[in-house]
Every structure is written in C-alpha cells, then in structure tokens.
Design an enzyme around this catalytic site. Structure first.
Site, PDB file in Angstrom:
ATOM      1  N   HIS A   4       0.820  -1.227   0.000  1.00 45.50           N
ATOM      2  CA  HIS A   4       0.000   0.000   0.000  1.00 45.50           C
ATOM      3  C   HIS A   4       0.852   1.275   0.000  1.00 45.50           C
ATOM      4  O   HIS A   4       0.312   2.368  -0.166  1.00 45.50           O
ATOM      5  CB  HIS A   4      -0.921   0.035   1.223  1.00 45.50           C
ATOM      6  CG  HIS A   4      -1.942  -1.058   1.254  1.00 45.50           C
ATOM      7  ND1 HIS A   4      -2.830  -1.281   0.226  1.00 45.50           N
ATOM      8  CD2 HIS A   4      -2.201  -2.023   2.191  1.00 45.50           C
ATOM      9  CE1 HIS A   4      -3.596  -2.321   0.526  1.00 45.50           C
ATOM     10  NE2 HIS A   4      -3.234  -2.794   1.707  1.00 45.50           N
ATOM     11  N   HIS A  15      -6.131  -7.422  -0.372  1.00 42.25           N
ATOM     12  CA  HIS A  15      -6.309  -5.996  -0.656  1.00 42.25           C
ATOM     13  C   HIS A  15      -5.546  -5.619  -1.925  1.00 42.25           C
ATOM     14  O   HIS A  15      -4.498  -6.194  -2.220  1.00 42.25           O
ATOM     15  CB  HIS A  15      -5.785  -5.157   0.525  1.00 42.25           C
ATOM     16  CG  HIS A  15      -6.450  -5.485   1.825  1.00 42.25           C
ATOM     17  ND1 HIS A  15      -5.883  -6.339   2.751  1.00 42.25           N
ATOM     18  CD2 HIS A  15      -7.639  -5.090   2.328  1.00 42.25           C
ATOM     19  CE1 HIS A  15      -6.700  -6.443   3.789  1.00 42.25           C
ATOM     20  NE2 HIS A  15      -7.777  -5.706   3.563  1.00 42.25           N
ATOM     21  N   ASP A  49      -4.391 -12.873   3.707  1.00 41.38           N
ATOM     22  CA  ASP A  49      -5.643 -12.368   4.263  1.00 41.38           C
ATOM     23  C   ASP A  49      -6.851 -12.650   3.363  1.00 41.38           C
ATOM     24  O   ASP A  49      -7.964 -12.219   3.674  1.00 41.38           O
ATOM     25  CB  ASP A  49      -5.534 -10.876   4.607  1.00 41.38           C
ATOM     26  CG  ASP A  49      -4.812 -10.067   3.549  1.00 41.38           C
ATOM     27  OD1 ASP A  49      -4.545 -10.595   2.458  1.00 41.38           O
ATOM     28  OD2 ASP A  49      -4.501  -8.885   3.833  1.00 41.38           O
ATOM     29  N   ASP A  67      -2.461 -10.868  -2.082  1.00 42.51           N
ATOM     30  CA  ASP A  67      -3.040 -10.292  -0.868  1.00 42.51           C
ATOM     31  C   ASP A  67      -4.498  -9.912  -1.175  1.00 42.51           C
ATOM     32  O   ASP A  67      -4.815  -9.528  -2.300  1.00 42.51           O
ATOM     33  CB  ASP A  67      -2.238  -9.045  -0.467  1.00 42.51           C
ATOM     34  CG  ASP A  67      -2.653  -8.489   0.886  1.00 42.51           C
ATOM     35  OD1 ASP A  67      -1.933  -8.743   1.871  1.00 42.51           O
ATOM     36  OD2 ASP A  67      -3.693  -7.795   0.953  1.00 42.51           O
TER      37      ASP A  67
END
Ligand SMILES: [Zn+2]
Length: 307
Positions: A125, A164, A245, A162
């Site tokens: 991120h 996200h 995740d 991931d």
C-alpha cells in the site's frame, strides 16, 4: 535447487500497539509454522539493511525523512489512522526492504532459485510519498526496480494475491516499461482502488473479486486470467506480494480461501517460473491477520516454493 527464507529479528521490533492486527505475533506464527522437519532444508538467511538509494528510487526523500522524523524515541506515533510506528520501526522497514534486495541478488547469482521473505512492515500500500495500510516502504516495487536496474532483468512481473489491492505497487509500476503488476483482491474493500478500469494491457492487470468468492471461482480467475497474462508477458523474474488475508478465517476481509489454496496458487506460479524464468521467484510477505491461517498458509506457500 535452493530455497531461501530471509528474515531479520529487527522486523519483530516494529511495535504497532495493543489490538493492532499487523503485529509481531504474525512473524512468530510464521517462524513456528516453518519450524518443522518439512522445512529443514530451507537456507535461512538474515536480511541486510536496504541501501538508502534503493528506497529513494521509489520513495521521495522528503517522505523518507518524514518517516524518520515521526518515529518516536519512546512509545508509539501514527503516520496515519492505521499506520503506527515505534522506536524499532525504522530499522524493521529497512530490513524488510533489504530482504527483497538480498533475495533478488541471490536469485541473480544462482545461489537461490526461490526465496520467501518473512518480513514486516508490509509494503504494497505504500505510495511514493504516503504511508498507508500498515505499509512504510514498498518492498515489492523496490525489489522489482532493483532487479531491472541493477541486474538487467527485462520483464519483471509482480503477482499480488493479498486480499487488498496493492495501490502503491500499481502507482509505481504503471506505465513503466518492463513491469507487469497482477492483483487479485476483494473489491470493494480497502483501499478502494484496483478496478478493471485501471488496467493497462501488459502492464496493470486488476482482477477484483466479490466478497464471498468461492475457492473454485478464485482458482478459475487465477488460472484463466492471471496465469494467462503472466505467460503472455513471459517474465524473466517473478516477484510475489504474498498476503494471506484472503483466507476464510481472516478478520479483515471476506474471501474464503483455505491453506491448500495458497499452495495451489504457488504451484501455478512455480510452473510459470519454471517455464519462463528458470524457476526464479522472490516472494515477500504482505498481509494475513489470523495467526492460524497465516501460519498454515505460509507453510503451504513455502512448501510449494520448495517443490
Ligand atoms: Zn492485505
């Protein structure tokens, strides 16, 4: 064939405080999962510090200085609502980035064929001038640029599983020749980016997935779209942003993968690596916040890297 595990004890000393999901216990769960005879042949290596220039290639120097200035002498401080730093965070972040650089160097020299970097803070991120979502420096993008600019790789692919979207990695690789970014992620979900509208042929491939997407549907999209794009790109190096995740048990998202799915994903990527790039894979830990699912997922991922 040699598979390396790179980490550094300094990565445990990034203290995000009580109740924060991105916590040192994550790395301890991974250490425990890999402390098994099945992983006895892993070559265990300590990460070096990333050179300042490698970080500054992708992050603005004012941003690096801002992080250094925010890190407290005692206690904790916040870079933003969810990204917390403690006295040990600066070294942790530099060792996390350094692990990826060491991995690329070892793949290039032939000392290693595959590498898993068990590091934190995570990176995908992190934007050029902004920390986000528990991330300080973008470890995957720093590794990718190191590979192309220091070792002459021509086509570096970053595959991000991931749950996200890796907004920072997308920002850093978009419109850069010689890089491909592929992300499968739940959408809508933090950080809100990563729709197919952002896609650029042969450069940025986002595959957003609805909450509750089944393992079977995930595998179909992964094999049918992600792997097809990856093979078409013909990478000479594959970097994985390995977040765990998307596991059913994860508290921060709503996908439904089990640990064997992470083994399957990795098998698919290993097959492409064996076909396109002499098996070379550098995998970097991103998210994964249920400790049991994280340990089990990493064990399946690393076992597949060792096959
Ligand atoms: Zn994540």
């Amino acid at each position: 064939m040699s598979t390396w595990l790179i980490t550094h004890p300094a990565c445990l000393e990034h203290d995000t405080g009580p109740g924060h999901p991105e916590r040192r216990a994550r790395l301890e769960a991974i250490e425990q999962a890999l402390d098994d005879p099945a992983f006895a042949t892993l070559t265990r290596v300590q990460a070096p510090l990333a050179p300042e220039n490698a970080i500054a290639r992708l992050h603005e120097r004012d941003y690096i200085a801002h992080i250094d200035a925010t890190i407290p002498a005692r206690g904790r401080a916040s870079l933003n609502a969810d990204t917390v730093v403690s006295p040990g965070s600066g070294l942790a972040a530099r060792y996390a980035a350094g692990a990826g650089i060491k991995a690329i160097d070892a793949l290039h020299s032939g000392e290693a064929q595959r590498v898993f970097c068990a590091v934190r803070p995570p990176g995908h991120h992190a934007e050029p001038n902004e920390s986000m979502g528990f991330c300080l420096y973008n470890n995957a993008a720093i590794s990718a640029f190191h590979a192309r600019e220091q070792h002459g790789y021509q086509r570096v692919a970053v595959v991000d599983f991931d749950v996200h979207h890796g907004n920072g990695t997308q920002t850093m690789l978009a419109d850069e020749p010689g890089y491909l970014y592929i992300s499968l992620h739940q959408h809508p979900l933090f950080p809100g980016t990563g729709t197919r509208a952002d896609n650029r042929p042969g450069n940025i491939i986002n595959l957003p997935l609805a909450e509750g997407t089944s393992s079977a549907d995930y595998r179909q999209q992964f094999h049918g779209e992600a792997i097809a794009e990856l093979v078409a790109f013909d990478p000479d190096l594959i970097i994985i942003s390995a977040g765990f995740d998307a596991a059913a048990a994860d508290p921060l998202a709503g996908l439904t993968l089990e640990s064997d799915d992470f083994g399957w994903i990795t098998d698919e990527l290993v097959a492409v690596a064996n076909y396109c790039c002499a098996g070379k894979i550098c995998s970097l830990l991103e998210g994964g916040y249920d400790l049991g699912a994280l340990g089990a997922g990493v064990a399946c991922h690393v076992a597949a890297l060792m096959r």
